[in-house]
Design a protein around this motif. Sequence first.
Motif, mmCIF file in Angstrom:
data_model
loop_
_atom_site.group_PDB
_atom_site.id
_atom_site.type_symbol
_atom_site.label_atom_id
_atom_site.label_comp_id
_atom_site.label_asym_id
_atom_site.label_seq_id
_atom_site.Cartn_x
_atom_site.Cartn_y
_atom_site.Cartn_z
ATOM 1 N N ASN A 157 0.839 -1.195 0.000
ATOM 2 C CA ASN A 157 0.000 0.000 0.000
ATOM 3 C C ASN A 157 0.878 1.250 0.000
ATOM 4 N N VAL A 158 0.492 2.228 -0.785
ATOM 5 C CA VAL A 158 1.114 3.548 -0.722
ATOM 6 C C VAL A 158 0.162 4.425 0.089
ATOM 7 N N ILE A 159 0.594 4.791 1.297
ATOM 8 C CA ILE A 159 -0.278 5.490 2.235
ATOM 9 C C ILE A 159 0.183 6.930 2.411
ATOM 10 N N TYR A 160 -0.723 7.845 2.199
ATOM 11 C CA TYR A 160 -0.506 9.272 2.408
ATOM 12 C C TYR A 160 0.803 9.786 1.791
ATOM 13 N N PRO A 161 0.947 9.665 0.477
ATOM 14 C CA PRO A 161 2.154 10.191 -0.171
ATOM 15 C C PRO A 161 2.113 11.706 -0.309
ATOM 16 N N THR A 162 3.260 12.335 -0.154
ATOM 17 C CA THR A 162 3.411 13.764 -0.409
ATOM 18 C C THR A 162 4.607 13.951 -1.336
ATOM 19 N N VAL A 163 4.522 14.942 -2.203
ATOM 20 C CA VAL A 163 5.529 15.129 -3.246
ATOM 21 C C VAL A 163 6.316 16.400 -2.967
ATOM 22 N N HIS A 164 7.624 16.243 -2.759
ATOM 23 C CA HIS A 164 8.469 17.389 -2.459
ATOM 24 C C HIS A 164 8.691 18.216 -3.723
ATOM 25 N N ILE A 165 9.222 19.414 -3.550
ATOM 26 C CA ILE A 165 9.453 20.304 -4.686
ATOM 27 C C ILE A 165 10.456 19.714 -5.676
ATOM 28 N N ASN A 166 11.341 18.814 -5.194
ATOM 29 C CA ASN A 166 12.291 18.151 -6.098
ATOM 30 C C ASN A 166 11.700 16.888 -6.720
ATOM 31 N N LYS A 167 10.406 16.654 -6.478
ATOM 32 C CA LYS A 167 9.607 15.547 -7.015
ATOM 33 C C LYS A 167 9.826 14.215 -6.305
ATOM 34 N N ASP A 168 10.714 14.155 -5.309
ATOM 35 C CA ASP A 168 10.804 12.943 -4.498
ATOM 36 C C ASP A 168 9.478 12.746 -3.763
ATOM 37 N N ILE A 169 9.085 11.493 -3.590
ATOM 38 C CA ILE A 169 7.823 11.186 -2.921
ATOM 39 C C ILE A 169 8.104 10.564 -1.559
ATOM 40 N N TYR A 170 7.523 11.154 -0.527
ATOM 41 C CA TYR A 170 7.569 10.600 0.820
ATOM 42 C C TYR A 170 6.223 9.934 1.090
ATOM 43 N N PHE A 171 6.248 8.762 1.688
ATOM 44 C CA PHE A 171 4.992 8.072 1.954
ATOM 45 C C PHE A 171 5.185 7.070 3.083
ATOM 46 N N SER A 172 4.106 6.448 3.490
ATOM 47 C CA SER A 172 4.177 5.399 4.505
ATOM 48 C C SER A 172 3.612 4.111 3.927
ATOM 49 N N SER A 173 4.089 2.988 4.468
ATOM 50 C CA SER A 173 3.651 1.705 3.942
ATOM 51 C C SER A 173 4.035 0.585 4.893
ATOM 52 N N MET A 174 3.536 -0.582 4.584
ATOM 53 C CA MET A 174 3.898 -1.806 5.298
ATOM 54 C C MET A 174 4.656 -2.686 4.315
ATOM 55 N N ILE A 175 5.960 -2.562 4.304
ATOM 56 C CA ILE A 175 6.803 -3.311 3.378
ATOM 57 C C ILE A 175 7.610 -4.335 4.166
ATOM 58 N N LYS A 176 7.580 -5.556 3.728
ATOM 59 C CA LYS A 176 8.238 -6.646 4.437
ATOM 60 C C LYS A 176 9.712 -6.333 4.684
ATOM 61 N N GLY A 177 10.130 -6.533 5.936
ATOM 62 C CA GLY A 177 11.522 -6.320 6.297
ATOM 63 C C GLY A 177 11.821 -4.960 6.878
#
Length: 324
Positions: A157-177
Amino acid sequence: MIKNIKVVKVALLMSAFSAQWSVHADDKLATILNNLEPSLFAPNTVSTSQFEYGASLSPDGKKFAFVRALARFSHSALVMTHKKEGVWQTPTLLPFSGEFHDTNPYFSKDSNTFYFTSRRPVEGAKKDIFKMWQVSFDGDKFGQPELVPGKINGDHNVIYPTVHINKDIYFSSMIKGSTGNVDLFISKYHPDGYQAPIEITELNSTVSDADPEVSTDGKLLFFTSMRPGGLGHYDLYVSVKQKDGKWGQPINLGNKINSRRMDSDPILSADGNTLFFSSDNNPEVKAVKNYNELLKRQDSVHNGLMNIYSVDITELNNYLRQNI
């Protein structure tokens, strides 16, 4: 020997001065946090007796997108209100939303793209996964939704993504490991598609950390967490970027913003001086005397459902950049 004693004395004096400064710095920060005055955002228009959360303000400050949801997040849709002559107008459903479970709206910093997450079906992909979508936006009309390209979307799941001015995406998720239950990640921009998610290990705890929002200058990161030491369920925190490029120790935003309930979804205005967030805090919990009073309470803004708040954080911004 005397020389060594002098060195020790100087070191002790410097240590004492440093400790004294830290105490004053902490006192100052506590005062700033205690002076924060959040308020319901656009009461009875945006914040109502219904279920609202997950907002985004356009860079020009004239459009405000957010989520209207049914109970227990069973379904949600994206809506938007426009400011006209200083007043927020009745929200309308976005043209591409309503059929599927859509959430987490976000305006790009140049206002040309609108992002959101959705469980809408994707051919060949696992069902019931929130993926990140993008829509072209000219300030008036929207294009057709398409998946954000690259490796940001996967079997997670991609949860609550936000896009920085440099276009990098910060988000939260449940990724194994990864470290905890829900963790913070970054997916770096590349013209050929977003890169594989990288865990932000210095901020993640063994429980849940989510909803990252980074200031335009890249120095502050706001997020929500269930880590020990908070005031209740989810609390809002801020971290300051250190000289080594890592994020510093998270700072709880205090009891003027956080409550015993869920406080989440931090989003900044374009200038970074206004923080928007969602909360189901109910300051009017008290006994009711009759059935009509109960119905009135259920129909009020403070009925225990999520609402959207805003707060001026100008002083906090300045202090964090200068002292932490």
